[in-house]
Design a protein around this motif. Structure first.
Motif, PDB file in Angstrom:
ATOM      1  N   GLU A  78      -0.798   3.278  -1.949  1.00 17.29           N
ATOM      2  CA  GLU A  78      -2.202   3.566  -2.264  1.00 17.29           C
ATOM      3  C   GLU A  78      -3.001   3.795  -0.986  1.00 17.29           C
ATOM      4  OE1 GLU A  78      -5.686   4.185  -4.468  1.00 17.29           O
ATOM      5  OE2 GLU A  78      -3.565   4.181  -5.050  1.00 17.29           O
ATOM      6  N   ILE A  79      -2.744   2.990   0.053  1.00 16.59           N
ATOM      7  CA  ILE A  79      -3.420   3.175   1.332  1.00 16.59           C
ATOM      8  C   ILE A  79      -3.101   4.537   1.913  1.00 16.59           C
ATOM      9  CG2 ILE A  79      -3.523   2.349   3.726  1.00 16.59           C
ATOM     10  CD1 ILE A  79      -3.015  -0.487   2.600  1.00 16.59           C
ATOM     11  N   LEU A  80      -1.847   4.935   1.788  1.00 11.70           N
ATOM     12  CA  LEU A  80      -1.436   6.226   2.347  1.00 11.70           C
ATOM     13  C   LEU A  80      -2.074   7.409   1.627  1.00 11.70           C
ATOM     14  CD1 LEU A  80       2.382   5.708   3.069  1.00 11.70           C
ATOM     15  CD2 LEU A  80       0.478   5.685   4.684  1.00 11.70           C
ATOM     16  N   GLU A  81      -2.600   7.186   0.421  1.00  6.12           N
ATOM     17  CA  GLU A  81      -3.284   8.256  -0.290  1.00  6.12           C
ATOM     18  C   GLU A  81      -4.474   8.774   0.512  1.00  6.12           C
ATOM     19  OE1 GLU A  81      -2.956   9.845  -3.275  1.00  6.12           O
ATOM     20  OE2 GLU A  81      -1.000   8.917  -3.671  1.00  6.12           O
ATOM     21  N   TYR A  82      -5.045   7.917   1.367  1.00  7.46           N
ATOM     22  CA  TYR A  82      -6.211   8.299   2.155  1.00  7.46           C
ATOM     23  C   TYR A  82      -5.823   8.875   3.516  1.00  7.46           C
ATOM     24  CZ  TYR A  82      -8.339   5.316  -1.357  1.00  7.46           C
ATOM     25  OH  TYR A  82      -8.726   4.753  -2.556  1.00  7.46           O
ATOM     26  N   HIS A  83      -4.535   8.941   3.789  1.00  7.68           N
ATOM     27  CA  HIS A  83      -4.048   9.444   5.077  1.00  7.68           C
ATOM     28  C   HIS A  83      -2.905  10.426   4.815  1.00  7.68           C
ATOM     29  CE1 HIS A  83      -6.420   6.223   6.888  1.00  7.68           C
ATOM     30  NE2 HIS A  83      -5.897   5.430   5.977  1.00  7.68           N
ATOM     31  N   PRO A  84      -3.254  11.654   4.468  1.00 12.38           N
ATOM     32  CA  PRO A  84      -2.251  12.639   4.029  1.00 12.38           C
ATOM     33  C   PRO A  84      -1.074  12.830   4.972  1.00 12.38           C
ATOM     34  CG  PRO A  84      -4.474  13.462   3.674  1.00 12.38           C
ATOM     35  CD  PRO A  84      -4.613  12.200   4.458  1.00 12.38           C
ATOM     36  N   GLN A  85      -1.346  12.931   6.287  1.00  9.00           N
ATOM     37  CA  GLN A  85      -0.257  13.180   7.218  1.00  9.00           C
ATOM     38  C   GLN A  85       0.680  11.986   7.298  1.00  9.00           C
ATOM     39  OE1 GLN A  85       0.560  16.099   8.761  1.00  9.00           O
ATOM     40  NE2 GLN A  85       2.434  14.915   9.160  1.00  9.00           N
TER      41      GLN A  85
END
Length: 225
Positions: A166-173
């Motif tokens: 879920e956190i990575l959803e805000y950091h596409p790369q």
């Protein structure tokens, strides 16, 4: 949403046979009453207090209605309760439009079978000239398959993984790197010391001008989706 959850109390307390749309109609009725008075309709502090408040206004339910209550303690309490007559809504809500009180009485019927459906409520005279049934079609009930996620048994590691994704959803790369199986060290942000060094270096190189809104060394900003 908070109010609607609070007003499901009748069914949390009484636990009628099953969850039906009539429960939501009850919730709407309670919220509607609060709009009229500016106060909670049934601010119960316990199960017994809650039942007392409900029956003080609506009167004691019939034996047939009580038989539909699954909560054994609540059923016994209602059965042993002294006979109460319903309070006229004109007394409880003085000065209210008679059409409002007629609709409210339908929404707050103690027995779920006596409440209107959403469609029937929209046809109530109170909404004449406002409701447009063609713009408010009924939806099909949500399939039970939509709630399969609630039946999944999650371990502690599963939950950690889901939170991380879920956190990575805000950091596409970073999300792409993670899915590609790149080394986890790529996901570490610079230390606070390194961040300050870069900030001071930026000020020196740009004659003291303020740094960009996005701190140097960070490619993505966390924002709600």
């Amino acid at each position: 949403m908070f109010l609607q959850i609070c007003y499901l109390n009748l069914y949390l307390v009484l636990a009628f046979l099953q969850y039906t749309p009539a429960i939501d109609i009850w919730s709407i009725g309670c919220i509607f009453a609060e709009v009229l008075t500016g106060k909670p309709l049934f601010p119960g502090k316990s199960v017994v207090h809650q039942l007392d408040l409900m029956t003080d206004l609506l009167g004691t339910p019939s034996a047939d209605t009580i038989s539909g209550v699954r909560n054994e303690k609540a059923r016994k309490y209602l059965t042993s309760m002294r006979k109460k007559n319903p309070v006229p809504f004109t007394e409880k809500f003085p000065g209210a439009d008679p059409l409002v009180l007629r609709l409210l009485q339908r929404l707050l019927a103690f027995d779920p079978k006596d409440r209107p459906t959403a469609e029937e409520a929209l046809f109530d005279p109170y909404f004449k000239g406002l409701a447009k049934i063609e713009r408010e079609p009924s939806c099909r009930p949500i399939s039970n398959l939509e709630f399969e996620f609630e039946r999944r048994r999650l371990t502690k590691e599963d939950i950690k993984e889901l939170i991380f994704r879920e956190i990575l959803e805000y950091h596409p790369q970073l999300q792409k790197d993670y899915i590609a199986g790149n080394d986890g060290t790529n996901y570490l942000y610079p230390s606070a010391t390194g961040q300050f060094r870069r900030q001071f270096a930026y000020l020196e190189e740009n004659n003291g001008k303020s740094e960009p809104v996005i701190p140097l060394g960070r490619k993505h900003v966390s924002l709600p989706r």
